[in-house]
Structures are given as structure tokens and as C-alpha cells.
Scaffold this motif. Structure first.
Motif, PDB file in Angstrom:
ATOM      1  N   GLY A 358      16.703 -16.221  37.358  1.00  0.00           N
ATOM      2  CA  GLY A 358      16.839 -14.874  37.930  1.00  0.00           C
ATOM      3  C   GLY A 358      17.199 -13.823  36.908  1.00  0.00           C
ATOM      4  O   GLY A 358      17.463 -12.656  37.261  1.00  0.00           O
ATOM      5  N   GLU A 362      20.666 -12.385  37.912  1.00  0.00           N
ATOM      6  CA  GLU A 362      21.365 -13.621  38.270  1.00  0.00           C
ATOM      7  C   GLU A 362      22.680 -13.738  37.502  1.00  0.00           C
ATOM      8  O   GLU A 362      23.709 -14.144  38.068  1.00  0.00           O
ATOM      9  N   LEU A 435      20.335 -15.093  44.883  1.00  0.00           N
ATOM     10  CA  LEU A 435      19.446 -15.308  43.749  1.00  0.00           C
ATOM     11  C   LEU A 435      19.227 -14.057  42.922  1.00  0.00           C
ATOM     12  O   LEU A 435      18.725 -14.122  41.792  1.00  0.00           O
TER      13      LEU A 435
END
Length: 463
Positions: A358, A362, A435
């Protein structure tokens, strides 16, 4: 705040009367009967208002007016003289005096002129404060990097900012495409106008057209008033078309016309509106493949992709991971008002070798979660998401081999998505948020990895 007023006159009685009037109004007053002293005061102290005679011993009042403009640009100057002529009044006003008063004067008249002058000073100061606030709003976005590839990319972005060339920004989800677009806008001559962005993949075609082009009152049922589209609203500024690769072919035709003709036609309008907008676009797709497959118009692709800037994934910027992690730590500790000083070295080492499917989004999500859960003044492994915690935290082998054994990055990503979906009861909205991607991107990854096992999405609403 008390106002500072300087009174300059070689007649002591005039100085006394004016000083008495000003002090009764609550102003702080400095007086002098010397032109030479007046020059020193103007250069050394700050005044909101200066009342000066046109003729003071060996000094010309016009000299003080000019000196005030140089050292006190935000102050007002009122000229006073016992030898008033039309020519001297016109000369003083042209030189920047706020007002010109002839002796003998009425105190009530002078009182009102002083009030008016200070009101103008207020407006100047407020305008200056607003300009400073606007400058703060348009500060250049912070892009943290010590990676040579990224530094070259930013150098090219700054060079492109001064041109009107269309730029296509490509890169995986979460690499910072919109941030780079804002960076280009902030370095451009359009930076004083607000930057605008829209995700072309998040809206249905009709809604996207309405958002981009707007509509006239009565254009359709429920159109109670005129709506200005984003392209028109971004006139003189920059508009980012994010996820441009998701735009339908019919919408591509409409956008191509805007780029060719520099005009728009809102829905329901019989006339066109000229626009001056710099279009930047961004995508995680391979656009040349979409053109080859007939999913994107070649003529529009060449219009948008005069220059392409490709952001590298975070796994190719390992040296930036500790810098970004500590930046996000400071950001979220301030926001949450937490006393967390640092990230444990072994955690930073582990994160540095993690592949981050990600990307930067992320990483920020991981650090934000850790800040929220931290019990001490240091981020430890226990604050990381379960799928990131090594099996044996105290193993001396940890720093040498921090990665769990996986065959490919794709398998790692698929496993991570599966674990997140299971933990949130297959709620795709929640999973996408964890995510650090949108639901459309999550849906595409699930389809790519064949993870859609028939579970209903509780976040979906049936109509």
C-alpha cells in the motif's frame, strides 16, 4: 491596542493642542518641534499616524512624508500648514499624504480626520495579515526524501511547474501522486489560486460530467440552481484528474474538447465559457496498454501525457522509510496529543525491509495505529498490526532476516488483503480504509487475486 501618533510642528501651541486632543482619544503621543528630531524618530520608532507641518524650521514637511513612506509604509500622514495653497495640497496628496489640513483648524474636524486615517491603517494591516495567511495556505507541500531518484523527479517537477505543459503522474496506489500534483501547483505561477482535484474512478459518468462541467438552473429535474463545474471553478488554477484511466470513452471526448478549445459548455447551457486551466492527470494504470486495447483515446493520451512523471513504489525507496515513519510519528503524536518520542530501532529496521504493497499510505496507516495503541514513549512491535509482527520478536536473527518467507510480492499482498478482510468480517469499506486504498482499488485487487469468495459486503447498500 494603543495607537502611536507622532506630532511634528514648530509652533508649541499647535503641538500642545493636537497632543491634548489625541491623548483624550486614548492614543499614545510623541511630539517634537524639530525637523531633525522628527527624521530620527521616523527612522527609529513605529507610528500608526504622523501629523506634520509642511514647514518645520529647516526641514520640509514633504521630506518627512517621503521618509515616512520609506520607513513607515503602513502608517498614514496628515499634512498641516498655515500657508495653504491648492498647489501644495495637490503635491502632498500626490506624494501619498492621507489628508491636508489648513490652519487655523477646528479640533472636531481634526479628530474625525485622525479617526478616518487610523481606519485606513487598520485596513492596510488587516490586508497584510490576510496576505500572510494566504501565503501560509499556499506553502509548498512537504515531500520527504533522500532518494536520488525522487530528488531528480522533484527537480523535473519544479522545472515543469513553470510551464503550461500537461503532465501525467503515474505510480502505484499510495505513492503520493496527488501530493506531487500539489507540489507542481505550489511551484507554478498559479499557486495563489486554490488547487482542485477529482477522482475520475469514484463517480459514475453522469455525476462526473456534472462535477466537471456543471449545469444551468433547470437543466434537469431537481436542478434548482446553477452549479459551477470544477473546470470553471479552477479557472486560472490547476485541476488534477486523478485515476484518469478509469474515465469512460464518452467522457474522454468531452475532456478532449476542453483541452483543444479551452472552453466548456455546462449542461443546459446554449453558450460556451472560456477557461484557462492547467490539467494534471494521475493514474496507477499502464496507459499505453489501455490505449492499445482501445480503452483510452490515443489523441487524449497524447494531450495529457506531454511529460510523464513516474513515482517509484516505497519498496524502491528503502532509505526514505525511516524518515517517513518518524515524520508520521511526529504528525500523529501532535494530532492525538500523545507523548511518544521515537520508534524502536528494530521496528524501523523491520519496516525498512517490508515491501509495503500500500506504499506510503500504508506506512502512515501503520504509524497512526501504533501511536493510538502505544503504552510507552516508544513504538514497539506490539503496536504493529498482527500480520507485521515477527513470530519471534526476541530472535537475534530478526534484524538480519526481518521478512517472513514468501515466494512473491503478489502472494504477500494477496495474503495481507485476505487477513484484513477476515478480521473486519469482509467489510470492504473498512478493509479499504485499513489498507489505505479506496474501495474501487480494493475490488480490483480482489478480482486480480480471485479473493471474492461470495461473501456479501456489509458496507454495501442495496437500492
Amino acid at each position: 491596542m494603543s495607537r502611536e501618533i507622532l506630532i511634528v510642528d514648530d509652533e508649541p501651541n499647535a503641538v500642545t493642542n493636537l497632543a491634548h486632543l489625541c491623548r483624550k482619544e486614548g492614543y499614545r503621543v510623541t511630539t517634537t518641534t524639530s525637523g531633525a528630531e522628527a527624521k530620527q524618530l521616523i527612522q527609529q520608532q513605529r507610528f500608526d499616524l504622523i501629523l506634520t507641518d509642511l514647514h518645520i524650521d529647516h526641514t520640509d514637511g514633504m521630506t518627512l512624508l517621503e521618509l515616512s513612506g520609506r520607513y513607515q509604509p503602513d502608517s498614514a500622514v496628515i499634512m498641516i500648514t498655515g500657508f495653504a495653497t491648492l498647489e501644495s495640497a495637490v503635491a502632498a496628496m500626490k506624494a501619498g499624504a492621507f489628508h491636508y489640513i489648513a490652519k487655523p483648524f477646528h479640533l472636531n474636524e481634526v479628530r474625525q480626520i485622525i479617526r478616518n486615517a487610523l481606519n485606513v491603517v487598520d485596513l492596510k494591516q488587516e490586508n497584510q495579515q490576510l496576505k500572510q495567511q494566504l501565503e501560509k495556505r499556499h506553502t509548498i507541500p512537504l515531500i520527504i526524501t533522500q532518494d536520488s531518484t525522487m530528488e531528480q523527479l522533484l527537480q523535473m517537477a519544479r522545472q515543469l511547474a513553470t510551464a503550461t505543459t500537461s503532465v501525467l503522474i503515474s505510480g502505484e496506489s499510495g505513492t503520493g501522486k496527488e501530493l506531487l500534483a500539489r507540489y507542481i501547483h505550489a511551484h507554478s505561477g498559479r499557486h495563489r489560486r486554490p488547487f482542485m482535484a477529482i477522482n475520475c474512478g469514484a463517480l459514475q459518468e453522469e455525476l462526473l460530467a456534472n462535477e466537471l462541467f456543471g449545469h444551468e438552473k433547470g437543466a434537469f429535474t431537481g436542478a434548482a440552481q446553477r452549479k459551477t463545474g470544477l473546470i470553471e471553478a479552477a479557472n486560472g488554477s490547476t485541476l488534477l484528474l486523478d485515476e484518469i484511466g478509469e474515465m469512460s470513452l464518452s467522457m474522454q471526448v468531452k475532456l478532449l474538447r476542453v483541452l483543444q478549445e479551452h472552453e466548456i459548455q455546462p449542461l443546459g447551457s446554449t453558450s460556451v465559457t472560456p477557461v484557462d486551466v492547467r490539467i494534471l492527470s494521475a493514474t496507477h494504470r499502464n496507459m499505453s496498454h489501455r490505449v492499445a486495447n482501445g480503452e483510452f483515446r490515443q489523441d487524449l493520451y497524447y494531450r495529457l501525457n506531454v511529460v510523464e512523471l513516474t513515482l517509484p513504489p516505497l519498496r524502491q525507496r528503502q532509505g526514505d522509510i525511516p524518515l517517513l515513519a518518524l515524520h508520521f510519528l511526529r504528525k500523529h503524536t501532535r494530532r492525538m496529543e500523545r507523548n511518544i518520542d521515537t520508534i524502536a530501532p528494530e521496528v524501523l529496521d523491520y519496516l525498512t525491509h517490508y515491501p509495503f504493497p500500500g506504499n506510503i499510505r500504508e506506512l502512515e496507516n501503520i504509524i497512526e495505529r501504533a501511536v493510538a495503541l502505544a503504552r510507552g514513549r516508544e513504538i514497539c512491535f506490539t503496536e504493529l498490526p498482527p500480520h507485521l509482527q515477527p513470530e519471534v520478536q526476541n530472535s537475534p536473527h530478526l534484524r538480519r532476516s526481518p521478512l517472513p518467507p514468501l515466494t512473491t510480492l503478489a502472494e504477500r499482498e494477496a495474503q495481507y488483503i485476505t487477513e484484513v478482510l477476515q478480521r473486519v468480517g469482509h467489510n470492504r469499506t473498512q478493509a479499504a480504509k485499513i489498507l489505505g486504498i479506496d474501495r474501487v482499488s480494493l475490488w480490483r485487487k480482489m478480482r486480480r487475486y480471485q479473493l471474492d469468495n461470495g461473501h456479501d459486503d456489509p458496507s454495501s447498500t442495496q437500492h
